[in-house]
Design a protein around this motif. Sequence first.
Motif, short mmCIF file in Angstrom:
data_model
loop_
_atom_site.label_atom_id
_atom_site.label_comp_id
_atom_site.label_asym_id
_atom_site.label_seq_id
_atom_site.Cartn_x
_atom_site.Cartn_y
_atom_site.Cartn_z
N PHE A 1 -6.37 4.70 -1.93
CA PHE A 1 -5.08 4.14 -1.50
C PHE A 1 -5.19 2.63 -1.34
CE2 PHE A 1 -4.20 8.46 0.43
CZ PHE A 1 -3.34 8.82 -0.58
N GLY B 1 -3.27 1.53 -8.54
CA GLY B 1 -2.96 2.95 -8.43
C GLY B 1 -2.54 3.59 -9.72
N SER C 1 1.07 0.88 -6.41
CA SER C 1 1.45 0.23 -5.16
C SER C 1 0.84 -1.17 -5.15
CB SER C 1 0.96 1.03 -3.95
OG SER C 1 -0.45 1.14 -3.97
N THR D 1 0.80 -1.24 0.00
CA THR D 1 0.00 0.00 0.00
C THR D 1 0.84 1.28 0.00
OG1 THR D 1 -0.33 0.22 2.40
CG2 THR D 1 -1.90 -1.15 1.20
N ILE E 1 0.30 9.93 -7.64
CA ILE E 1 0.57 8.82 -6.73
C ILE E 1 0.73 7.58 -7.60
CG2 ILE E 1 -0.35 7.44 -4.84
CD1 ILE E 1 -1.92 10.27 -4.31
#
Length: 124
Positions: free
Chosen positions: A105, A67, A49, A18, A46
């Motif tokens: 996330f 992600g 992950s 994560t 971002i």
Amino acid sequence: ENNDPDRVGPQAPKILPTVPEFLASYGLTFDHPGINLMANLNATYIGDSWVNDYTATPDPNGYTLFGGYTVVDFALEKRLWDFGDKGNLGLRAEVNNIFDSDYAFNLDYPLPGRNFYVGLRYTY
């Protein structure tokens, strides 16, 4: 052994799950002291992950690559009153996630879509 590059077993991530492999923030700031106005346009990328994907595999050690998104925010602040030594009062308005990006996330834990904020800010 699972050889699927997008879904890997317990040997998979050699990094923290994560935690994005890459994160970049960048932006522009405009400040005009003559009219007491400041504006910020910020973007955050971002990167991918590894996350646990309990819905796709019963293996609690199964991971999925997830992600790779950008979120853009805009803020505008106008000073309304200057109280000299006692500080100043300003009006602040923000639009977060301007393009209403669908991001998270973790799988099945979405973060807020476009949202607005307006407030008074007293600085001393």
